[in-house]
Design a protein around this motif. Structure first.
Motif, PDB file in Angstrom:
ATOM      1  N   LEU A   1       0.842  -1.096  -0.019  1.00  0.00           N
ATOM      2  CA  LEU A   1       0.031  -0.024  -0.033  1.00  0.00           C
ATOM      3  C   LEU A   1       0.806   1.415  -0.061  1.00  0.00           C
ATOM      4  CD1 LEU A   1      -2.903  -1.016   2.497  1.00  0.00           C
ATOM      5  CD2 LEU A   1      -2.984  -0.832  -0.110  1.00  0.00           C
ATOM      6  N   GLU A   2       1.965   1.291   0.470  1.00  0.00           N
ATOM      7  CA  GLU A   2       2.999   2.323   0.691  1.00  0.00           C
ATOM      8  C   GLU A   2       3.547   2.420  -0.833  1.00  0.00           C
ATOM      9  OE1 GLU A   2       7.017   3.885   2.884  1.00  0.00           O
ATOM     10  OE2 GLU A   2       6.140   2.179   3.470  1.00  0.00           O
ATOM     11  N   TRP A   3       3.642   1.403  -1.508  1.00  0.00           N
ATOM     12  CA  TRP A   3       4.422   1.496  -2.693  1.00  0.00           C
ATOM     13  C   TRP A   3       3.172   2.292  -3.799  1.00  0.00           C
ATOM     14  CZ3 TRP A   3       5.379  -4.587  -3.404  1.00  0.00           C
ATOM     15  CH2 TRP A   3       6.638  -4.601  -2.896  1.00  0.00           C
ATOM     16  N   VAL A   4       2.089   2.302  -3.646  1.00  0.00           N
ATOM     17  CA  VAL A   4       0.997   2.871  -4.409  1.00  0.00           C
ATOM     18  C   VAL A   4       0.306   3.940  -3.610  1.00  0.00           C
ATOM     19  CG1 VAL A   4       0.607   0.809  -5.757  1.00  0.00           C
ATOM     20  CG2 VAL A   4      -0.921   1.281  -3.682  1.00  0.00           C
ATOM     21  N   GLY A   5       0.756   4.507  -2.509  1.00  0.00           N
ATOM     22  CA  GLY A   5       0.481   5.853  -1.893  1.00  0.00           C
ATOM     23  C   GLY A   5      -0.893   5.571  -1.313  1.00  0.00           C
ATOM     24  N   LEU A   6      -1.192   4.339  -0.678  1.00  0.00           N
ATOM     25  CA  LEU A   6      -2.700   4.323  -0.088  1.00  0.00           C
ATOM     26  C   LEU A   6      -2.634   3.766   1.170  1.00  0.00           C
ATOM     27  CD1 LEU A   6      -4.630   2.699  -3.324  1.00  0.00           C
ATOM     28  CD2 LEU A   6      -4.889   4.950  -2.397  1.00  0.00           C
ATOM     29  N   THR A   7      -1.565   4.230   2.019  1.00  0.00           N
ATOM     30  CA  THR A   7      -1.583   3.533   3.460  1.00  0.00           C
ATOM     31  C   THR A   7      -2.674   4.024   4.096  1.00  0.00           C
ATOM     32  OG1 THR A   7       0.331   4.977   3.721  1.00  0.00           O
ATOM     33  CG2 THR A   7       0.902   2.766   3.427  1.00  0.00           C
ATOM     34  N   GLU A   8      -3.042   5.406   3.833  1.00  0.00           N
ATOM     35  CA  GLU A   8      -4.046   6.084   4.812  1.00  0.00           C
ATOM     36  C   GLU A   8      -5.395   5.418   4.286  1.00  0.00           C
ATOM     37  OE1 GLU A   8      -3.593   8.608   1.119  1.00  0.00           O
ATOM     38  OE2 GLU A   8      -2.367   7.406   2.228  1.00  0.00           O
ATOM     39  N   HIS A   9      -5.579   4.734   3.282  1.00  0.00           N
ATOM     40  CA  HIS A   9      -6.770   4.047   3.035  1.00  0.00           C
ATOM     41  C   HIS A   9      -7.080   2.686   3.337  1.00  0.00           C
ATOM     42  CE1 HIS A   9      -7.663   7.604   0.844  1.00  0.00           C
ATOM     43  NE2 HIS A   9      -6.622   7.685   0.206  1.00  0.00           N
ATOM     44  N   ALA A  10      -6.032   2.279   4.178  1.00  0.00           N
ATOM     45  CA  ALA A  10      -6.291   0.793   4.438  1.00  0.00           C
ATOM     46  C   ALA A  10      -7.346   0.328   4.861  1.00  0.00           C
ATOM     47  CB  ALA A  10      -4.997   0.427   5.414  1.00  0.00           C
ATOM     48  N   ASN A  11      -8.345   1.058   5.908  1.00  0.00           N
ATOM     49  CA  ASN A  11      -9.404   0.577   6.584  1.00  0.00           C
ATOM     50  C   ASN A  11     -10.627   0.923   5.780  1.00  0.00           C
ATOM     51  OD1 ASN A  11      -7.881  -0.732   8.711  1.00  0.00           O
ATOM     52  ND2 ASN A  11      -7.582   1.146   9.492  1.00  0.00           N
ATOM     53  N   LYS A  12     -10.551   1.516   4.697  1.00  0.00           N
ATOM     54  CA  LYS A  12     -11.619   2.054   3.790  1.00  0.00           C
ATOM     55  C   LYS A  12     -12.056   0.798   3.019  1.00  0.00           C
ATOM     56  CE  LYS A  12     -10.609   6.939   3.147  1.00  0.00           C
ATOM     57  NZ  LYS A  12     -10.424   8.036   2.069  1.00  0.00           N
ATOM     58  N   LYS A  13     -13.551   0.794   2.887  1.00  0.00           N
ATOM     59  CA  LYS A  13     -14.150  -0.227   1.869  1.00  0.00           C
ATOM     60  C   LYS A  13     -14.144   0.515   0.236  1.00  0.00           C
ATOM     61  CE  LYS A  13     -15.763  -2.987   5.108  1.00  0.00           C
ATOM     62  NZ  LYS A  13     -17.211  -2.934   5.122  1.00  0.00           N
ATOM     63  N   PRO A  14     -14.119  -0.490  -0.550  1.00  0.00           N
ATOM     64  CA  PRO A  14     -13.847  -0.108  -2.083  1.00  0.00           C
ATOM     65  C   PRO A  14     -14.893   1.177  -2.524  1.00  0.00           C
ATOM     66  CG  PRO A  14     -13.687  -2.328  -1.794  1.00  0.00           C
ATOM     67  CD  PRO A  14     -14.262  -1.870  -0.753  1.00  0.00           C
ATOM     68  N   ASP A  15     -16.217   1.046  -1.826  1.00  0.00           N
ATOM     69  CA  ASP A  15     -17.230   2.168  -2.253  1.00  0.00           C
ATOM     70  C   ASP A  15     -16.651   3.296  -1.997  1.00  0.00           C
ATOM     71  OD1 ASP A  15     -17.608   1.909   0.299  1.00  0.00           O
ATOM     72  OD2 ASP A  15     -19.817   1.530   0.105  1.00  0.00           O
ATOM     73  N   LYS A  16     -15.652   3.603  -0.802  1.00  0.00           N
ATOM     74  CA  LYS A  16     -15.129   4.839  -0.636  1.00  0.00           C
ATOM     75  C   LYS A  16     -14.012   5.415  -1.493  1.00  0.00           C
ATOM     76  CE  LYS A  16     -18.460   5.058   2.658  1.00  0.00           C
ATOM     77  NZ  LYS A  16     -19.575   5.639   2.570  1.00  0.00           N
ATOM     78  N   LEU A  17     -13.616   4.763  -2.469  1.00  0.00           N
ATOM     79  CA  LEU A  17     -12.448   4.967  -3.418  1.00  0.00           C
ATOM     80  C   LEU A  17     -13.066   5.470  -4.850  1.00  0.00           C
ATOM     81  CD1 LEU A  17     -10.472   1.744  -2.623  1.00  0.00           C
ATOM     82  CD2 LEU A  17     -10.246   4.044  -1.352  1.00  0.00           C
ATOM     83  N   SER A  18     -12.129   6.284  -5.201  1.00  0.00           N
ATOM     84  CA  SER A  18     -12.053   6.743  -6.649  1.00  0.00           C
ATOM     85  C   SER A  18     -11.638   5.576  -7.695  1.00  0.00           C
ATOM     86  CB  SER A  18     -11.115   8.091  -6.970  1.00  0.00           C
ATOM     87  OG  SER A  18     -10.070   7.720  -6.880  1.00  0.00           O
ATOM     88  N   GLY A  19     -11.980   5.826  -8.847  1.00  0.00           N
ATOM     89  CA  GLY A  19     -11.506   4.788  -9.772  1.00  0.00           C
ATOM     90  C   GLY A  19     -10.035   4.608  -9.682  1.00  0.00           C
ATOM     91  N   GLY A  20      -9.295   5.810  -9.878  1.00  0.00           N
ATOM     92  CA  GLY A  20      -7.695   5.537  -9.742  1.00  0.00           C
ATOM     93  C   GLY A  20      -7.490   4.867  -8.435  1.00  0.00           C
ATOM     94  N   GLU A  21      -8.226   5.126  -7.442  1.00  0.00           N
ATOM     95  CA  GLU A  21      -7.547   4.560  -6.109  1.00  0.00           C
ATOM     96  C   GLU A  21      -7.858   3.048  -5.915  1.00  0.00           C
ATOM     97  OE1 GLU A  21      -8.162   8.428  -2.775  1.00  0.00           O
ATOM     98  OE2 GLU A  21      -9.908   7.099  -3.656  1.00  0.00           O
TER      99      GLU A  21
END
Length: 232
Positions: free
Chosen positions: A131-151
């Protein structure tokens, strides 16, 4: 980093039965692909590029010819051995993100490790690193419906990379993204290719993807028309 041949195709053919006859999709493909390459199979719909990617990924088998991937002959693998090759050594990224909606980002990435005999701590460390490689560590506990398409596509990349595979197969990975997100995703993959030495093999006809490739293999009607290499 020393380059080694990780994919070797010799006289590969693939036929599918259609109306009681064999329909040829791939017609004598010969290719050699090295470690750390960033390359694509380019061609219009129906050219055979997804079929070729599926055979390399051990999701399908050739009709005839030799397909050697990471020192494994694909045609001779049984179901268990093919699954082991995919589970441990090959990452997959598709145009559809295929995230499990009831699980968090962390759990979606961890899912790729559950068939491996790692400890909980080892899995956690690997997932957070991916997740650090792709810059998403802060989103670790989110569900997919809370993400953008790019995320969401970055989560899919993390899921593919969490196993530290030698090979990642990406089938039209930018098809469902706008230009800004597509370029961000491609830059992420290029960075992982450079830093980790992972081979990225795309199936695409997207001009945005083509601009990042160091090698383009043009496929038409199941035949390699051109194989062009560029300086990375």
């Amino acid at each position: 980093m020393k380059k080694e041949t990780i994919i070797k195709l010799k006289n590969l053919t693939k036929n599918y039965p259609v109306a009681g006859r064999d329909f040829p999709v791939l017609k004598g493909i010969n290719l050699s692909i090295n470690s750390s390459e960033f390359l694509g199979i380019i061609g219009p719909s129906g050219s055979g590029k997804t079929t070729l990617l599926n055979i390399i990924g051990s999701l399908d088998k050739p009709t005839n010819g030799e397909v050697n991937v990471l020192n494994k002959e694909i045609k001779s693998l049984n179901h268990k051995d093919a699954a082991e090759l995919r589970n441990f050594h090959i990452g997959f990224i598709f145009q559809v993100f295929n995230l499990l909606p009831v699980y968090t980002v962390f759990e979606n990435v961890e899912f790729a490790l559950l068939l491996q005999k790692n400890t909980t701590k080892q899995r956690k460390n690997a997932v957070m690193e991916a997740l650090e490689w792709v810059g998403l560590t802060e989103h670790a506990n989110k569900k997919p419906d809370k993400l953008s398409g790019g995320e969401s596509q970055r989560v899919a990349i993390a899921r593919a990379m969490v196993k530290s595979p030698k090979l990642v197969l990406a089938d039209e990975p930018t098809a469902n993204l706008d230009a800004e997100n597509a370029h961000a995703i491609l830059k992420t993959m290029k960075k992982l290719n450079k830093e980790l030495g992972t081979t990225f093999l795309f199936s695409t006809h997207d001009e945005k993807v083509m601009g990042y490739l160091d090698r383009k293999i043009f496929l038409r009607d199941g035949i390699v028309e051109k194989d062009e290499k560029y300086k990375s």
